[in-house]
Design a protein around this motif. Structure first.
Motif, PDB file in Angstrom:
ATOM      1  N   LEU A 174      33.804 -22.446  87.787  1.00 15.69           N
ATOM      2  CA  LEU A 174      33.443 -23.761  87.252  1.00 15.69           C
ATOM      3  C   LEU A 174      32.044 -24.181  87.690  1.00 15.69           C
ATOM      4  N   VAL A 199      29.570 -22.372  85.493  1.00 14.06           N
ATOM      5  CA  VAL A 199      29.530 -22.897  84.131  1.00 14.06           C
ATOM      6  C   VAL A 199      28.729 -24.201  84.084  1.00 14.06           C
ATOM      7  N   GLY A 223      34.806 -31.568  81.410  1.00 12.16           N
ATOM      8  CA  GLY A 223      34.765 -30.326  80.660  1.00 12.16           C
ATOM      9  C   GLY A 223      36.160 -29.886  80.283  1.00 12.16           C
ATOM     10  N   SER A 225      38.278 -26.198  78.963  1.00  7.47           N
ATOM     11  CA  SER A 225      38.130 -24.750  78.848  1.00  7.47           C
ATOM     12  C   SER A 225      39.468 -24.138  78.482  1.00  7.47           C
ATOM     13  N   THR A 268      36.438 -16.676  77.327  1.00  3.31           N
ATOM     14  CA  THR A 268      36.713 -18.057  77.718  1.00  3.31           C
ATOM     15  C   THR A 268      35.696 -18.986  77.080  1.00  3.31           C
ATOM     16  N   TYR A 291      34.068 -22.845  76.916  1.00  7.39           N
ATOM     17  CA  TYR A 291      33.842 -24.048  77.724  1.00  7.39           C
ATOM     18  C   TYR A 291      33.106 -25.075  76.868  1.00  7.39           C
ATOM     19  N   LEU A 331      31.316 -28.683  77.690  1.00  9.01           N
ATOM     20  CA  LEU A 331      30.899 -29.580  78.765  1.00  9.01           C
ATOM     21  C   LEU A 331      30.286 -30.845  78.175  1.00  9.01           C
TER      22      LEU A 331
END
Length: 531
Positions: free
Chosen positions: A176, A179, A211, A213, A221, A223, A225
């Motif tokens: 995390l 990211v 965020g 995910s 994956t 994401y 944000l």
């Protein structure tokens, strides 16, 4: 003519081949040269002579092992030399085929890079990033997890996992953090003209709002944000994708929510006291903090309608609030029918619809999530709310129950993620109309929300399903009407059972007699010891 870079590369490879040959020759000379051993003069009889023979045997074994090791190294060098020779031949063939000034040289490194790019491109094409995938039912959807700088809100539970927790595992924390750092770097980097320059606001971790995910186990994956923008009601949305490889930036969007009105549609029948509590939350959040919300109440029947109207008028007068609509239907209550009527009654263009119930508590952060996760023609938002357990069981008695605001704590013993419910949703009115709305033939409680949810799953719209830390279902005693069909009644009773308490708390109630009997035995045993 051959290209200058090609000649340089051929020269380097030739030098490398000469170095390898020299190395082989040197190793051969070393391995074949005799080894000198220096012995001290013996000082005594047969025992010393025997020890020398043992030492010679040890030296001979060491020499054999050393020679075998050198032979293996020579064999490996020969294989490497052969591989280099094959690469050189392939390079020469490519130069001969593509040796003109206009042609491009194809080499092994470029081939590997193209294979990697093709793999990443295939992962992105197959993943649900740009376009939604049609799903057969609600069980096929992969839900999102939501996270902030400090906590992760997740559905899957286990030995150590909770509905709200700080990441314990280091790999999760690092993931995390990486990211968010990548999102900040992309926001603060200006890529026009090929250089990197700071422009406008410099974004930091304090601007990170939330965020979401989710991982597709065979793709990668995704994401999304959300950061606070340069203006008060402006946000920046960064979409990243990790296709089981390096992170890749997909989109960098500026989202201005200033003009995004939410039409909160509330179906209601009687329950005027619950509506007054709902309006207290509405005042604090929608009127004091947001002011971009329109309230549409669809009321069924005649009983208590005047009390509901009076509550709305009081709110309008005291808070200078005019953005509400009261629609009265003299019909039997049907949640789907009420939401459908409320959605279609809006006549001022496209708008975000928030379908709500009277026993729901929400925050201003949730309203922002509602705006950011619904996108006309692309996305609908199905938040997973945190459902509160019976406060009387949680806190022991009615006398010890704190205020509602103090009860809204996301813990394992205070409630659960209501992942089986699909009634609260944010979507644009245009998508709701195009999908066909609710099945108005469904009467009473339950069923209409799942029907609409499945229609979205079968469409080309992306369904965002994630835990929402700002949306709560307040506990209330549930009554299942006799008029419900057998399937609806079963659903109602299952929901009622899950709303009372956690497994551990229900176990304490179920085994209360055994626990009390054990305590009595312990007291009796203690008295007998003292006697």
């Amino acid at each position: 003519m051959l290209r200058r870079g090609t000649f340089a590369r051929l020269t380097r490879i030739s030098v490398a081949l000469m170095v390898v040959c020299c190395s082989l020759s040197l190793l051969y000379v070393i391995s074949c040269s005799p080894q000198l051993f220096i012995f001290e003069e013996p000082t005594g009889g047969p025992t010393s002579l025997h020890s020398y023979h043992g030492l010679l045997q040890d030296r001979e074994e060491q020499q054999k092992l050393h020679i075998n090791s050198l032979k293996k190294q020579i064999a490996q060098l020969k294989e490497a030399l052969q591989e280099r020779g094959e690469q050189l031949n392939a390079l020469q063939d490519n130069v001969k085929r593509h040796g003109t000034g206009k042609g491009e040289m194809v080499n092994t490194e470029k081939s590997h890079n193209s294979d990697l790019e093709e793999f990443l491109r295939r992962q992105l094409t197959q993943a649900e990033v740009h376009q939604a995938t049609r799903l057969p039912n609600e069980y096929a959807l992969v839900p999102f997890e939501s996270f902030t700088l400090q906590k992760v809100y997740q559905l899957e539970m286990g030995l150590t996992r909770h509905p709200e927790e700080k990441p314990v595992r280091r790999d999760r924390r690092d993931e995390l953090a990486e990211v968010i750092e990548a999102g900040l770097k992309a926001l603060n980097t200006h890529e026009e003209g090929g250089d990197s320059k700071q422009h406008g606001k410099v974004y930091t971790t304090t601007d990170f709002v939330e965020g979401i995910s989710r991982m597709e186990k065979d793709r990668g994956t995704l994401y999304e944000l959300t950061f606070r923008g340069e203006q008060i009601q402006e946000f920046r949305r960064m979409v990243l994708f990790r296709p089981f490889g390096p992170l890749m930036k997909m989109r960098n969007e500026r989202v201005n929510t200033a003009g995004m009105t939410i039409n909160l549609v509330l179906p209601l029948s009687q329950r005027a006291d619950k509506f007054r509590h709902f309006m207290q939350n509405f005042r604090e959040v929608c009127l004091k903090q947001d002011r971009r919300v329109h309230l549409t109440v669809v009321y069924f029947g005649q009983e208590q309608v005047n009390e509901v109207r009076q509550t709305l008028e009081n709110t309008s007068r005291e808070m200078n609030f005019k953005n509400f609509t009261l629609i009265q239907l003299n019909e039997e209550f049907s949640r789907g029918r009420g939401l459908d009527v409320g959605a279609r009654a809006w006549k001022w263009g496209n708008v975000v619809l928030f379908f709500c119930d009277v026993d729901i508590y929400f925050t201003a952060d949730f309203l922002n999530s509602c705006r950011l996760n619904a996108q006309a023609g692309k996305k609908v938002f199905y938040p997973i709310l945190f459902s509160q357990y019976n406060p009387a069981i949680i806190y022991g008695s009615h006398e010890h129950i704190p205020s509602i605001e103090q009860q809204l704590v996301i813990k394992k013993d205070t409630g659960f993620w209501r992942d089986f419910g699909f009634g609260m949703t944010c979507q644009y009115r245009s998508d709701f109309i195009n999908i066909g709305g609710f099945d108005v033939d469904i009467k009473g409680w339950g069923g209409e929300d799942v029907h609409l949810y499945r229609k979205y799953l079968h469409s080309n719209l992306l369904v965002v399903r994630a835990p929402s830390r700002g949306l709560f279902h307040l506990w209330h005693e549930k009554r299942c009407a006799d008029q419900l069909s057998p399937d609806q009644y079963k659903m109602c009773m299952q929901s009622k059972a899950m709303n009372e308490a956690s497994h551990g708390q229900l176990g304490m109630i179920l085994f209360r007699r055994e626990i009390d009997a054990h305590l009595r035995k312990q007291k009796t045993h203690s008295r007998s010891k003292r006697a």
